[in-house]
Design an enzyme around this catalytic site. Structure first.
Site, PDB file in Angstrom:
ATOM      1  N   THR A  46      -7.672   3.997   2.952  1.00  0.00           N
ATOM      2  CA  THR A  46      -7.292   4.012   1.544  1.00  0.00           C
ATOM      3  C   THR A  46      -7.400   5.409   0.944  1.00  0.00           C
ATOM      4  O   THR A  46      -6.562   5.820   0.127  1.00  0.00           O
ATOM      5  CB  THR A  46      -8.204   3.053   0.756  1.00  0.00           C
ATOM      6  OG1 THR A  46      -8.166   1.766   1.352  1.00  0.00           O
ATOM      7  CG2 THR A  46      -7.760   2.946  -0.692  1.00  0.00           C
ATOM      8  N   THR A  47      -8.419   6.161   1.347  1.00  0.00           N
ATOM      9  CA  THR A  47      -8.655   7.499   0.816  1.00  0.00           C
ATOM     10  C   THR A  47      -7.501   8.446   1.128  1.00  0.00           C
ATOM     11  O   THR A  47      -7.326   9.463   0.457  1.00  0.00           O
ATOM     12  CB  THR A  47      -9.980   8.054   1.377  1.00  0.00           C
ATOM     13  OG1 THR A  47     -11.032   7.129   1.057  1.00  0.00           O
ATOM     14  CG2 THR A  47     -10.342   9.401   0.786  1.00  0.00           C
ATOM     15  N   TYR A 109      -3.725  -8.297  -2.753  1.00  0.00           N
ATOM     16  CA  TYR A 109      -2.699  -8.814  -3.669  1.00  0.00           C
ATOM     17  C   TYR A 109      -2.408 -10.302  -3.469  1.00  0.00           C
ATOM     18  O   TYR A 109      -2.391 -11.064  -4.429  1.00  0.00           O
ATOM     19  CB  TYR A 109      -1.395  -8.002  -3.563  1.00  0.00           C
ATOM     20  CG  TYR A 109      -0.396  -8.340  -4.658  1.00  0.00           C
ATOM     21  CD1 TYR A 109      -0.578  -7.853  -5.948  1.00  0.00           C
ATOM     22  CD2 TYR A 109       0.703  -9.154  -4.404  1.00  0.00           C
ATOM     23  CE1 TYR A 109       0.322  -8.178  -6.955  1.00  0.00           C
ATOM     24  CE2 TYR A 109       1.600  -9.481  -5.406  1.00  0.00           C
ATOM     25  CZ  TYR A 109       1.408  -8.997  -6.680  1.00  0.00           C
ATOM     26  OH  TYR A 109       2.296  -9.317  -7.683  1.00  0.00           O
ATOM     27  N   TYR A 135     -12.103  -4.745   7.539  1.00  0.00           N
ATOM     28  CA  TYR A 135     -12.512  -3.964   6.376  1.00  0.00           C
ATOM     29  C   TYR A 135     -12.542  -4.855   5.151  1.00  0.00           C
ATOM     30  O   TYR A 135     -11.513  -5.388   4.742  1.00  0.00           O
ATOM     31  CB  TYR A 135     -11.530  -2.799   6.211  1.00  0.00           C
ATOM     32  CG  TYR A 135     -11.764  -1.861   5.049  1.00  0.00           C
ATOM     33  CD1 TYR A 135     -12.979  -1.802   4.368  1.00  0.00           C
ATOM     34  CD2 TYR A 135     -10.741  -1.011   4.630  1.00  0.00           C
ATOM     35  CE1 TYR A 135     -13.168  -0.930   3.315  1.00  0.00           C
ATOM     36  CE2 TYR A 135     -10.923  -0.125   3.582  1.00  0.00           C
ATOM     37  CZ  TYR A 135     -12.135  -0.095   2.920  1.00  0.00           C
ATOM     38  OH  TYR A 135     -12.315   0.773   1.882  1.00  0.00           O
ATOM     39  N   ARG A 140     -10.741  -3.607  -4.168  1.00  0.00           N
ATOM     40  CA  ARG A 140      -9.328  -3.262  -4.007  1.00  0.00           C
ATOM     41  C   ARG A 140      -8.466  -4.464  -3.629  1.00  0.00           C
ATOM     42  O   ARG A 140      -7.282  -4.499  -3.936  1.00  0.00           O
ATOM     43  CB  ARG A 140      -9.170  -2.171  -2.936  1.00  0.00           C
ATOM     44  CG  ARG A 140      -9.688  -0.812  -3.387  1.00  0.00           C
ATOM     45  CD  ARG A 140      -9.322   0.264  -2.378  1.00  0.00           C
ATOM     46  NE  ARG A 140      -9.800   1.576  -2.768  1.00  0.00           N
ATOM     47  CZ  ARG A 140      -9.156   2.417  -3.574  1.00  0.00           C
ATOM     48  NH1 ARG A 140      -8.001   2.054  -4.102  1.00  0.00           N
ATOM     49  NH2 ARG A 140      -9.654   3.599  -3.859  1.00  0.00           N
ATOM     50  N   LYS A 164     -16.281  -2.868   8.372  1.00  0.00           N
ATOM     51  CA  LYS A 164     -16.591  -1.892   7.329  1.00  0.00           C
ATOM     52  C   LYS A 164     -16.831  -2.706   6.070  1.00  0.00           C
ATOM     53  O   LYS A 164     -15.908  -3.269   5.488  1.00  0.00           O
ATOM     54  CB  LYS A 164     -15.445  -0.899   7.136  1.00  0.00           C
ATOM     55  CG  LYS A 164     -15.710   0.113   6.024  1.00  0.00           C
ATOM     56  CD  LYS A 164     -14.521   1.030   5.776  1.00  0.00           C
ATOM     57  CE  LYS A 164     -14.790   1.977   4.610  1.00  0.00           C
ATOM     58  NZ  LYS A 164     -13.607   2.814   4.278  1.00  0.00           N
ATOM     59  N   ILE A 206     -18.524   4.527   7.183  1.00  0.00           N
ATOM     60  CA  ILE A 206     -17.238   5.213   7.075  1.00  0.00           C
ATOM     61  C   ILE A 206     -17.194   5.727   5.649  1.00  0.00           C
ATOM     62  O   ILE A 206     -17.099   4.945   4.698  1.00  0.00           O
ATOM     63  CB  ILE A 206     -16.053   4.303   7.400  1.00  0.00           C
ATOM     64  CG1 ILE A 206     -16.103   3.910   8.883  1.00  0.00           C
ATOM     65  CG2 ILE A 206     -14.727   4.996   7.092  1.00  0.00           C
ATOM     66  CD1 ILE A 206     -15.035   2.908   9.307  1.00  0.00           C
TER      67      ILE A 206
END
Length: 293
Positions: A46-47, A109, A135, A140, A164, A206
């Site tokens: 995502t980063t 979503y 993850y 998010r 994660k 992470i």
């Protein structure tokens, strides 16, 4: 999967002022992280702002990092999404030989049920030629992958080797640690609670901030893994103010300001994200100048 123990960094995608990818800055960031002592690199998490990257740009990022790393550290590739079959198709068709594992986010979503999350990762596990790190990041995705679902996946699929965990809930992380299979890794996805997770039995982190302060943060995690608690918390408290700052106005806007302060990359992000405001820029710059001495 000993390569997943310690500090992994979720690398940013640096941009020039015209919003094109700055490959030279990306190489500098890779070298800075490697030289700083982190244990592995995560590509297109995502980063990396991968939601704003074209397919060609993603390939450019991947190849730039592979070349800059030059085999020095293990690489993990972010391959996730909310279209299960599209993710599976990518795993079946992409050359995965450069990577020790994939990082795959819980579907966002769509807001699936726990059974839907399980079935999604079942398809991914069956399609992936490399180990899978699931993850969980409810902030998010709008859905929390509960410990019961994670443990079911860990027990049913040998190639689902880690999670994660970025719910920011240390109690939830401890439940995973208490009940997980022996060789399953619980990896923190939250910089502020990473040390606490490690001390509870986690395998590492992470991290976002570790690419800006790789020496300090990776050493903190190693101290935690070695049960040198007092020394580890000294490092935690040294960095805690900046951990708050880099997420204050969104990720990766904050960590990109750290890179600008370090002279490694510009602080440009792509819309709908915007760069941090002048006040936060100044506060981050002051912090970096103190640590960098």
């Amino acid at each position: 999967m000993q390569s997943l123990i310690g500090t992994g960094v979720a690398l940013v995608t640096p941009f020039k002022e015209d919003f094109s990818i700055d490959t030279e800055a990306l190489k500098r960031i890779v070298n800075f992280s490697v030289d700083g002592g982190v244990e592995y690199l995560v590509i297109l998490g995502t980063t990396a702002e991968n939601a704003t990257l074209t397919s060609d740009e993603k390939e450019l990022v991947i190849q730039t990092i592979i070349e800059a790393n030059n085999g020095r550290l293990p690489l993990v590739l972010g391959v996730g999404g909310n279209n299960t079959m599209k993710v599976a198709e990518e795993l079946k068709t992409r050359d995965m030989s450069p990577f020790v594992a994939i990082l795959s986010v819980s579907p966002y979503y769509n807001k699936p049920t726990q059974e839907g999350i399980y079935q999604h990762f079942k398809v991914i596990a069956e399609a992936s030629p490399v180990p899978v790190i699931v993850y969980n990041v409810p902030g998010r995705t709008s859905s929390n992958m509960l410990p019961k679902t994670v443990l079911r996946l860990a027990n049913d699929f040998k190639n689902i080797v880690a999670i994660k965990e970025a719910a920011g809930d240390i109690v939830q992380a401890m439940q995973l640690l208490k009940d997980k299979p022996k060789d399953f890794h619980v990896i923190s996805g939250d910089d502020m609670t990473a040390l606490a997770t490690v001390l509870a039995g986690g395998s590492g982190v992470i991290s976002v901030i570790a690419q800006g302060f790789p020496k300090e943060f990776s050493e903190m995690i190693r101290l935690g893994l070695n049960r040198k608690v007092d020394e580890a918390f000294k490092s935690q408290y040294l960095l805690s103010d900046c951990i708050d700052m880099i997420f204050e106005q969104g990720n990766p806007a904050g960590i990109k300001q750290v890179f600008q302060a370090l002279g490694l990359a510009d602080n440009t992000v792509r819309l709908p994200l915007v760069s941090v405001d002048e006040d936060l820029q100044n506060r981050i710059n002051v912090f970096v100048s103190k640590i960098d001495k």
